[in-house]
Enzyme design. Structure first.
Site, mmCIF file in Angstrom:
data_model
loop_
_atom_site.group_PDB
_atom_site.id
_atom_site.type_symbol
_atom_site.label_atom_id
_atom_site.label_comp_id
_atom_site.label_asym_id
_atom_site.label_seq_id
_atom_site.Cartn_x
_atom_site.Cartn_y
_atom_site.Cartn_z
ATOM 1 C CD GLU A 97 -3.264 0.986 0.267
ATOM 2 O OE1 GLU A 97 -2.504 1.868 -0.446
ATOM 3 O OE2 GLU A 97 -4.098 1.230 0.586
ATOM 4 C CG ASP A 98 -1.079 4.802 -1.316
ATOM 5 O OD1 ASP A 98 -1.594 4.361 -0.463
ATOM 6 O OD2 ASP A 98 -1.812 5.652 -1.960
ATOM 7 C CG ASP A 101 -5.325 8.850 6.828
ATOM 8 O OD1 ASP A 101 -4.461 9.537 7.285
ATOM 9 O OD2 ASP A 101 -6.411 9.375 6.224
ATOM 10 C CG PHE A 150 -3.341 15.428 1.531
ATOM 11 C CD1 PHE A 150 -4.324 14.594 2.027
ATOM 12 C CD2 PHE A 150 -2.923 15.635 0.591
ATOM 13 C CE1 PHE A 150 -4.944 13.784 1.099
ATOM 14 C CE2 PHE A 150 -3.507 14.829 -0.522
ATOM 15 C CZ PHE A 150 -4.568 13.918 -0.332
ATOM 16 N NE ARG A 163 -3.064 8.437 -8.885
ATOM 17 C CZ ARG A 163 -3.674 8.149 -7.589
ATOM 18 N NH1 ARG A 163 -3.049 7.723 -6.800
ATOM 19 N NH2 ARG A 163 -5.107 8.210 -7.794
HETATM 20 P P1 IMP Z 1 -7.662 5.002 5.272
HETATM 21 O O1 IMP Z 1 -6.368 4.128 5.984
HETATM 22 O O2 IMP Z 1 -8.834 4.022 5.043
HETATM 23 O O3 IMP Z 1 -8.165 6.370 5.966
HETATM 24 O O4 IMP Z 1 -7.448 5.347 3.684
HETATM 25 C C1 IMP Z 1 -6.193 5.310 3.275
HETATM 26 C C2 IMP Z 1 -6.179 5.964 1.853
HETATM 27 O O5 IMP Z 1 -6.540 7.241 1.901
HETATM 28 C C3 IMP Z 1 -4.959 5.693 0.973
HETATM 29 O O6 IMP Z 1 -4.735 4.670 0.445
HETATM 30 C C4 IMP Z 1 -4.887 6.972 0.549
HETATM 31 O O7 IMP Z 1 -5.496 6.756 -0.785
HETATM 32 C C5 IMP Z 1 -5.599 7.995 1.093
HETATM 33 N N1 IMP Z 1 -4.855 9.044 1.850
HETATM 34 C C6 IMP Z 1 -4.853 9.184 3.059
HETATM 35 N N2 IMP Z 1 -3.714 10.081 3.375
HETATM 36 C C7 IMP Z 1 -3.300 10.735 2.473
HETATM 37 C C8 IMP Z 1 -2.373 11.674 2.112
HETATM 38 O O8 IMP Z 1 -1.543 12.156 2.767
HETATM 39 N N3 IMP Z 1 -2.121 11.773 0.586
HETATM 40 C C9 IMP Z 1 -2.778 11.046 -0.230
HETATM 41 N N4 IMP Z 1 -3.699 10.004 -0.214
HETATM 42 C C10 IMP Z 1 -3.950 9.874 1.078
HETATM 43 MG MG MG Z 2 -5.292 5.098 -1.755
#
Ligand code: IMP
Ligand code: MG
Length: 174
Positions: A97-98, A101, A150, A163
């Site tokens: 994963e990238d 969050d 962010f 990206r």
């Molecule tokens: P979560 O962990 O379910 O809240 O969601 C994670 C997703 O939110 C990631 O896969 C990203 O696509 C997006 N995301 C969360 N923080 C960032 C950020 O700082 N920059 C860009 N995308 C983010």
């Molecule tokens: Mg994502």
């Protein structure tokens, strides 16, 4: 409104960290085949670089998910937009994963993949924002823990842009 991107992790820092992660993963999985699952689209840049640094046999698959709910607050219910091409049963699966969050997306995804009976299931993320965690997720490999800002680049987008930046930056507006 003008957008500005400030470097948080330089291209050199990111590349060095991914190389080290690849070495660690290669040691941990020595003698095994690793099935990498890339979560599109953000994880794709990281997965390509990581895969090149892994010395074990590697196979790849891709998955695309979207969370139900508003843009800013994921509900934790994940819709599969593109499912995997192959079964993961009895494979050593490493999800790439990238960023983690709130953890909502990943905790749901990991549960769903576990039901498909892989031999093992681990999670590797380039970035982690631990201060934002709402749902507990077990992260096995983390590139960088970062503050609650962010970020864009290295696969991460703001409104589908940035990206392709070769570094990780913090975006701001004025
Ligand atoms: P979560 O962990 O379910 O809240 O969601 C994670 C997703 O939110 C990631 O896969 C990203 O696509 C997006 N995301 C969360 N923080 C960032 C950020 O700082 N920059 C860009 N995308 C983010
Ligand atoms: Mg994502």
């Amino acid at each position: 409104m003008a957008e500005h991107v400030r470097v948080l992790k330089s291209e050199e820092e990111v590349d060095a960290r991914i190389k080290a992660m690849g070495e660690q993963i290669s040691r941990d999985y020595a003698g095994k085949q690793i099935h990498l699952i890339c979560v599109l689209k953000g994880g794709s840049f990281f997965m390509c670089e990581l895969a090149k640094r892994i010395t074990c046999d590697v196979s790849l698959d891709f998955m695309s998910v979207s969370s139900y709910g508003s843009e800013t607050k994921s509900s934790g219910v994940v819709k599969i937009v593109k499912d995997l091409d192959e079964s993961i049963q009895d494979k050593n699966v490493l999800v790439v994963e990238d960023i983690v969050d709130s953890g909502r997306t990943l905790s749901y995804l990991m549960e769903m993949l576990r039901d498909r009976k892989p031999a093992s299931l681990k999670l590797c993320t380039l970035l982690d924002k631990p201060s934002r965690r709402v749902v507990d997720v077990n992260v096995d490999y983390t590139g960088f823990a970062i503050p609650d800002e962010f970020v864009v680049g290295y696969g991460l987008d703001y409104d589908q842009r940035y990206r392709n930046l070769p570094y990780i930056g913090v975006i701001s507006f004025d």
